[in-house]
Design a protein around this motif. Structure first.
Motif, PDB file in Angstrom:
ATOM      1  N   THR A  59     -10.658  -8.483  -1.079  1.00 52.47           N
ATOM      2  CA  THR A  59      -9.978  -9.396  -2.008  1.00 52.47           C
ATOM      3  C   THR A  59      -9.284  -8.624  -3.126  1.00 52.47           C
ATOM      4  O   THR A  59      -9.631  -7.475  -3.422  1.00 52.47           O
ATOM      5  CB  THR A  59     -10.976 -10.352  -2.704  1.00 52.47           C
ATOM      6  N   THR A  61      -9.585  -9.433  -6.193  1.00 51.69           N
ATOM      7  CA  THR A  61     -10.593  -9.289  -7.254  1.00 51.69           C
ATOM      8  C   THR A  61     -11.368  -7.988  -7.078  1.00 51.69           C
ATOM      9  O   THR A  61     -11.590  -7.256  -8.052  1.00 51.69           O
ATOM     10  CB  THR A  61     -11.555 -10.503  -7.238  1.00 51.69           C
ATOM     11  N   HIS A  85      -5.262 -12.550 -14.951  1.00 48.28           N
ATOM     12  CA  HIS A  85      -6.211 -12.844 -13.870  1.00 48.28           C
ATOM     13  C   HIS A  85      -7.508 -12.075 -14.082  1.00 48.28           C
ATOM     14  O   HIS A  85      -8.593 -12.620 -13.921  1.00 48.28           O
ATOM     15  CB  HIS A  85      -5.577 -12.489 -12.519  1.00 48.28           C
ATOM     16  N   GLU A  90     -11.806 -13.632 -12.774  1.00 45.36           N
ATOM     17  CA  GLU A  90     -12.561 -12.647 -11.999  1.00 45.36           C
ATOM     18  C   GLU A  90     -14.004 -12.537 -12.466  1.00 45.36           C
ATOM     19  O   GLU A  90     -14.636 -11.480 -12.363  1.00 45.36           O
ATOM     20  CB  GLU A  90     -11.817 -11.301 -11.983  1.00 45.36           C
ATOM     21  N   GLU A 137       0.018  -7.409 -15.374  1.00 43.29           N
ATOM     22  CA  GLU A 137       0.053  -8.312 -14.216  1.00 43.29           C
ATOM     23  C   GLU A 137       1.504  -8.605 -13.834  1.00 43.29           C
ATOM     24  O   GLU A 137       2.249  -9.170 -14.619  1.00 43.29           O
ATOM     25  CB  GLU A 137      -0.689  -9.601 -14.580  1.00 43.29           C
ATOM     26  N   ASN A 141       0.805 -14.597 -12.786  1.00 42.07           N
ATOM     27  CA  ASN A 141       0.448 -15.847 -12.114  1.00 42.07           C
ATOM     28  C   ASN A 141       0.569 -17.067 -13.036  1.00 42.07           C
ATOM     29  O   ASN A 141       1.405 -17.952 -12.823  1.00 42.07           O
ATOM     30  CB  ASN A 141      -0.978 -15.683 -11.568  1.00 42.07           C
ATOM     31  N   ASP A 170      -1.900  -5.004 -11.849  1.00 43.54           N
ATOM     32  CA  ASP A 170      -2.358  -6.080 -10.979  1.00 43.54           C
ATOM     33  C   ASP A 170      -1.103  -6.659 -10.336  1.00 43.54           C
ATOM     34  O   ASP A 170      -0.457  -7.553 -10.880  1.00 43.54           O
ATOM     35  CB  ASP A 170      -3.115  -7.139 -11.792  1.00 43.54           C
ATOM     36  N   ALA A 172      -0.788  -8.343  -7.549  1.00 45.71           N
ATOM     37  CA  ALA A 172      -1.146  -9.308  -6.493  1.00 45.71           C
ATOM     38  C   ALA A 172       0.130  -9.782  -5.781  1.00 45.71           C
ATOM     39  O   ALA A 172       0.188  -9.858  -4.558  1.00 45.71           O
ATOM     40  CB  ALA A 172      -1.903 -10.487  -7.087  1.00 45.71           C
ATOM     41  N   MET A 196      -2.757  -2.754  -7.398  1.00 43.58           N
ATOM     42  CA  MET A 196      -3.406  -3.611  -6.410  1.00 43.58           C
ATOM     43  C   MET A 196      -2.373  -4.619  -5.946  1.00 43.58           C
ATOM     44  O   MET A 196      -1.605  -5.128  -6.759  1.00 43.58           O
ATOM     45  CB  MET A 196      -4.598  -4.332  -7.056  1.00 43.58           C
ATOM     46  N   CYS A 198      -1.915  -8.071  -2.997  1.00 41.92           N
ATOM     47  CA  CYS A 198      -2.590  -8.961  -2.044  1.00 41.92           C
ATOM     48  C   CYS A 198      -1.737  -9.153  -0.796  1.00 41.92           C
ATOM     49  O   CYS A 198      -0.544  -9.424  -0.886  1.00 41.92           O
ATOM     50  CB  CYS A 198      -2.823 -10.328  -2.672  1.00 41.92           C
ATOM     51  N   SER A 200      -2.872 -11.443   1.212  1.00 41.96           N
ATOM     52  CA  SER A 200      -3.330 -12.803   1.505  1.00 41.96           C
ATOM     53  C   SER A 200      -2.574 -13.884   0.748  1.00 41.96           C
ATOM     54  O   SER A 200      -2.846 -15.062   0.907  1.00 41.96           O
ATOM     55  CB  SER A 200      -4.801 -12.902   1.121  1.00 41.96           C
ATOM     56  N   LYS A 201      -1.624 -13.486  -0.094  1.00 46.49           N
ATOM     57  CA  LYS A 201      -0.861 -14.499  -0.849  1.00 46.49           C
ATOM     58  C   LYS A 201       0.435 -14.792  -0.078  1.00 46.49           C
ATOM     59  O   LYS A 201       0.367 -15.173   1.065  1.00 46.49           O
ATOM     60  CB  LYS A 201      -0.573 -13.977  -2.257  1.00 46.49           C
ATOM     61  N   SER A 209      -6.553  -7.204   0.655  1.00 46.83           N
ATOM     62  CA  SER A 209      -5.729  -6.664  -0.418  1.00 46.83           C
ATOM     63  C   SER A 209      -5.772  -5.148  -0.339  1.00 46.83           C
ATOM     64  O   SER A 209      -6.577  -4.580   0.400  1.00 46.83           O
ATOM     65  CB  SER A 209      -6.248  -7.127  -1.785  1.00 46.83           C
TER      66      SER A 209
HETATM   67  C1  LIG Z   1      -4.805 -13.898  -6.520  1.00 48.14           C
HETATM   68  C2  LIG Z   1      -4.755 -12.903  -7.574  1.00 48.14           C
HETATM   69  C3  LIG Z   1      -5.679 -11.837  -7.616  1.00 48.14           C
HETATM   70  C4  LIG Z   1      -6.771 -11.621  -6.600  1.00 48.14           C
HETATM   71  O1  LIG Z   1      -7.364 -12.735  -6.115  1.00 48.14           O
HETATM   72  P1  LIG Z   1      -8.371 -12.790  -4.875  1.00 48.14           P
HETATM   73  O2  LIG Z   1      -8.479 -14.258  -4.666  1.00 48.14           O
HETATM   74  O3  LIG Z   1      -9.618 -12.137  -5.304  1.00 48.14           O
HETATM   75  O4  LIG Z   1      -7.752 -12.089  -3.705  1.00 48.14           O
HETATM   76  C5  LIG Z   1      -5.557 -10.936  -8.648  1.00 48.14           C
HETATM   77  N1  LIG Z   1      -4.591 -11.046  -9.556  1.00 48.14           N
HETATM   78  C6  LIG Z   1      -3.679 -12.036  -9.531  1.00 48.14           C
HETATM   79  C7  LIG Z   1      -2.600 -12.051 -10.555  1.00 48.14           C
HETATM   80  C8  LIG Z   1      -3.737 -13.003  -8.549  1.00 48.14           C
HETATM   81  O5  LIG Z   1      -2.833 -13.988  -8.535  1.00 48.14           O
END
Ligand SMILES: *Cc1c(COP(=O)(O)O)cnc(C)c1O
Length: 346
Positions: A59, A61, A85, A90, A137, A141, A170, A172, A196, A198, A200-201, A209
């Motif tokens: 993940t 996180t 985030h 987290e 970030e 988000n 971050d 993501a 980092m 993702c 998965s997004k 991730s």
């Molecule tokens: C989704 C996200 C993460 C990580 O989320 P996980 O659900 O743990 O994979 C980290 N930072 C941001 C900005 C995110 O949107």
């Protein structure tokens, strides 16, 4: 009725290509470093981020958690923005795992500036927690997918490095930042110590991730990953889907961004709704002018087959991704207009 799920880009389902790759994946025990598919993913991820090495983590996180641990010492302070985030979503892992406290900077768009960061940096003293790390970030988000200007990233990273501090990005949704700026991912994260992102997004993999950075840190990070319970075995079945995501999905993000702009334009035409400016695939809009509380609107939308989450007592968030089409967005707009009108005339 098809559900139009705009709660997040995490809801994307794996594509047929991903499922095929998963079925055919060559695997081995990744704790022994013997899963060829994971190894290939980590090599490609290192390449795409321009870092020496990369680590596949379950993940985002866990990726952020390992990065903070690698770049700080127990008892230090981590500077980030107040809706980050790492701070809000987290489960206080910065404190729980790394023993650090957060110094949060309020912003109007989630983006820090060196001017603001500089003022809060603290040296070793008999009173304060010394600053160890800046976390940025990109895209942001909760502020609606906002994107750092590259100059700002350099100002923060160069300033931090001059003072012996580290920077973690971050990222993501760094591929959305790449789509929005037209810059390669590797250039966006070049000055940061670690990044980092993702899979998965918006990239659509079922899970996974990446944390990327210098080789000696990623070697150490592998041990933290094991401690955190992230030592997975024949996980090439997942990495295979992630490889497809890494290769095929970035080019699909332009359509998500166009859909997000389309949504925002439509929302702006509904009386009482004020969307924030859209930079990527996230639309945050203020509904206080409608008199309908965000949580109530979310419930009304659900009855009409449209899912969006309230993020506070004024705002709702809609996130576009490859499982929602332009038509779905048009239908979602209709549902919002209906839900608002009905509530107002009742
Ligand atoms: C989704 C996200 C993460 C990580 O989320 P996980 O659900 O743990 O994979 C980290 N930072 C941001 C900005 C995110 O949107």
């Amino acid at each position: 009725m098809k559900t139009i799920d705009l709660r997040s880009d995490t809801v994307t389902k794996p594509t047929p290509e991903m499922r095929r790759a998963m079925m055919e994946a060559e695997v081995g025990d990744d704790v022994y470093g013997e899963d060829p598919t994971v190894n290939r993913l980590e090599e490609q991820a290192a390449d795409v981020t321009g870092k020496q090495a990369a680590l596949f983590v379950p993940t985002g996180t866990m990726g952020n958690t390992i990065a903070v641990k690698l770049l700080t010492e127990h008892g230090q302070e981590v500077i980030c923005d107040s809706r980050a985030h790492v701070l809000d979503y987290e489960m206080s892992m910065v404190a729980w795992f790394s023993g650090c406290v957060i110094r949060a900077i309020p912003t109007s768009d989630g983006l820090l500036s060196w001017e603001e960061v500089k003022r809060l940096i603290k040296p070793v003293s008999p009173y304060s927690a010394p600053t160890g790390l800046i976390a940025i970030e990109n895209t942001h988000n909760m502020w609606g997918g906002t994107v750092y200007p590259i100059e700002t990233i350099y100002e923060i990273c160069d300033g931090a490095h001059e003072r012996g501090l580290k920077v973690h990005m971050d990222g993501a949704r760094i591929f959305n930042a790449a789509e929005a700026t037209g810059m390669p991912v590797r250039e966006i994260c070049a000055p940061a110590d670690t990044v980092m992102f993702c899979l998965s997004k918006g990239l659509g993999a079922p899970a996974g991730s990446i944390l990327a950075g210098p080789k000696h840190l990623m070697d150490k990070g592998r041990l933290y990953r094991k401690r955190l319970g992230g030592g997975m075995r024949q996980v090439g079945v997942l990495a295979a889907a992630c490889l497809v995501a890494l290769e095929d999905s970035p080019k699909k993000l332009a359509a998500d961004h166009a859909n997000a702009r389309f949504l925002a334009e439509g929302l702006a035409r509904i009386p009482g709704i004020e969307p924030r400016a859209v930079s990527t695939n996230i639309v945050v809009f203020d509904v206080s002018g409608t008199g309908v509380p965000p949580a109530a609107l979310s419930v009304q939308l659900k009855r009409r087959g449209v899912l969006m989450n309230a993020i506070n007592d004024r705002q709702v968030r809609a996130v576009t991704h490859y499982d929602v089409t332009r038509e779905d967005c048009a239908q979602a707009l209709g549902a919002v207009a209906e839900a608002v009108t009905e509530a107002v005339t009742r």
